[in-house]
Write a protein that holds these residues in place. Structure first.
Motif, short mmCIF file in Angstrom:
data_model
loop_
_atom_site.label_atom_id
_atom_site.label_comp_id
_atom_site.label_asym_id
_atom_site.label_seq_id
_atom_site.Cartn_x
_atom_site.Cartn_y
_atom_site.Cartn_z
N LEU A 1 -14.85 -88.76 16.99
CA LEU A 1 -16.43 -88.57 16.66
C LEU A 1 -16.92 -89.56 15.88
O LEU A 1 -16.38 -89.94 14.88
N THR A 2 -17.95 -90.08 16.26
CA THR A 2 -18.87 -91.30 15.51
C THR A 2 -20.33 -90.60 15.18
O THR A 2 -20.89 -89.95 16.13
N GLU A 3 -20.89 -91.21 14.51
CA GLU A 3 -22.27 -91.27 14.12
C GLU A 3 -22.84 -89.84 13.83
O GLU A 3 -23.97 -89.79 13.66
N GLY A 4 -21.91 -88.82 13.34
CA GLY A 4 -22.10 -87.78 12.91
C GLY A 4 -22.53 -87.59 11.42
O GLY A 4 -22.45 -88.49 10.82
N PRO A 5 -23.26 -86.50 11.02
CA PRO A 5 -23.70 -86.49 9.88
C PRO A 5 -22.36 -86.22 8.81
O PRO A 5 -21.38 -85.88 9.22
N GLU A 6 -22.64 -86.46 7.48
CA GLU A 6 -21.71 -86.24 6.56
C GLU A 6 -21.14 -84.60 6.61
O GLU A 6 -21.72 -83.58 6.97
N GLY A 7 -19.51 -84.54 6.65
CA GLY A 7 -19.07 -83.46 7.02
C GLY A 7 -18.37 -83.27 8.15
O GLY A 7 -17.65 -82.38 8.51
N THR A 8 -18.70 -84.05 8.99
CA THR A 8 -18.16 -84.21 10.31
C THR A 8 -16.71 -84.57 10.46
O THR A 8 -16.53 -85.62 9.58
N PRO A 9 -15.83 -83.91 11.24
CA PRO A 9 -14.36 -84.45 11.17
C PRO A 9 -14.20 -85.87 11.91
O PRO A 9 -15.18 -86.14 12.71
N GLU A 10 -13.39 -86.59 11.49
CA GLU A 10 -13.36 -87.96 12.11
C GLU A 10 -12.81 -88.05 13.53
O GLU A 10 -13.10 -88.51 14.39
N SER A 11 -12.21 -86.79 13.95
CA SER A 11 -11.37 -86.50 15.21
C SER A 11 -11.50 -85.01 15.63
O SER A 11 -11.66 -84.28 14.67
N TRP A 12 -11.43 -84.83 16.92
CA TRP A 12 -11.30 -83.59 17.36
C TRP A 12 -10.47 -83.42 18.68
O TRP A 12 -10.25 -84.40 19.30
N ASP A 13 -10.09 -82.51 18.89
CA ASP A 13 -9.28 -82.15 20.24
C ASP A 13 -10.08 -81.35 21.36
O ASP A 13 -10.75 -80.34 21.15
N VAL A 14 -9.85 -81.96 22.26
CA VAL A 14 -10.67 -81.30 23.65
C VAL A 14 -9.55 -81.16 24.86
O VAL A 14 -8.32 -81.74 24.73
N LYS A 15 -9.80 -80.24 25.53
CA LYS A 15 -8.81 -80.00 26.85
C LYS A 15 -8.87 -81.13 27.90
O LYS A 15 -7.74 -81.67 28.20
N SER A 16 -10.00 -81.94 28.26
CA SER A 16 -10.11 -82.89 29.23
C SER A 16 -11.35 -83.80 28.73
O SER A 16 -12.20 -82.72 28.73
N LEU A 17 -11.40 -84.95 29.22
CA LEU A 17 -12.70 -85.48 29.19
C LEU A 17 -13.74 -84.77 30.36
O LEU A 17 -14.91 -84.66 30.07
N GLU A 18 -13.01 -84.48 31.32
CA GLU A 18 -13.77 -83.83 32.58
C GLU A 18 -14.36 -82.61 32.20
O GLU A 18 -15.48 -82.47 32.53
N SER A 19 -13.42 -81.70 31.50
CA SER A 19 -14.11 -80.38 31.39
C SER A 19 -14.95 -80.23 30.11
O SER A 19 -15.80 -79.40 29.85
N GLU A 20 -14.64 -81.19 29.41
CA GLU A 20 -15.39 -81.06 27.90
C GLU A 20 -16.03 -82.67 27.73
O GLU A 20 -15.75 -83.30 26.89
N PRO A 21 -17.16 -83.01 28.57
CA PRO A 21 -17.89 -84.11 28.20
C PRO A 21 -18.75 -84.19 27.00
O PRO A 21 -18.97 -85.11 26.50
N ARG A 22 -19.05 -82.94 26.46
CA ARG A 22 -19.68 -82.65 25.20
C ARG A 22 -18.79 -81.90 24.50
O ARG A 22 -18.17 -80.93 24.77
N VAL A 23 -18.76 -81.96 23.29
CA VAL A 23 -18.43 -80.92 22.20
C VAL A 23 -19.38 -80.55 21.32
O VAL A 23 -20.43 -81.17 20.84
N ARG A 24 -19.04 -79.26 20.85
CA ARG A 24 -19.97 -78.58 19.61
C ARG A 24 -19.13 -78.17 18.50
O ARG A 24 -18.20 -77.59 18.70
N ILE A 25 -19.59 -78.75 17.48
CA ILE A 25 -18.73 -78.60 16.24
C ILE A 25 -19.68 -77.79 15.11
O ILE A 25 -20.65 -78.04 14.90
N LEU A 26 -19.20 -76.51 14.44
CA LEU A 26 -19.82 -75.80 13.69
C LEU A 26 -19.85 -76.40 12.35
O LEU A 26 -18.59 -76.56 11.94
#
Length: 69
Positions: free
Chosen positions: A9-34
């Motif tokens: 994950l890049t260019e996110g605000p402070e507190g954003t995790p550096e990495s994240w897990d997704v199922k696949s690039l096709e099924s999750e071209p976007r991610v949403r983090i609380l």
């Protein structure tokens, strides 16, 4: 059991995790983090970066939404 893909994950605000897990690039071209009272949204940037000896897909911050109270 399906294997998850670690993404960077890049260019996110402070507190954003550096990495994240997704199922696949096709099924999750976007991610949403609380984060607190808001969601930070990231989109697949169609590029990869090296981290820890592996090539990770890059998800770039795109916008934020707030939770309705």
């Amino acid at each position: 059991m399906s294997q998850r893909i670690r993404v960077m994950l890049t260019e996110g605000p402070e507190g954003t995790p550096e990495s994240w897990d997704v199922k696949s690039l096709e099924s999750e071209p976007r991610v949403r983090i609380l984060l607190g009272n808001r969601y930070e949204h990231f989109e697949f940037a169609h590029c990869y970066t090296k981290s820890g000896g592996e090539s990770l897909p890059v998800y770039r911050w795109s916008y934020r939404t707030y939770i309705a109270e």
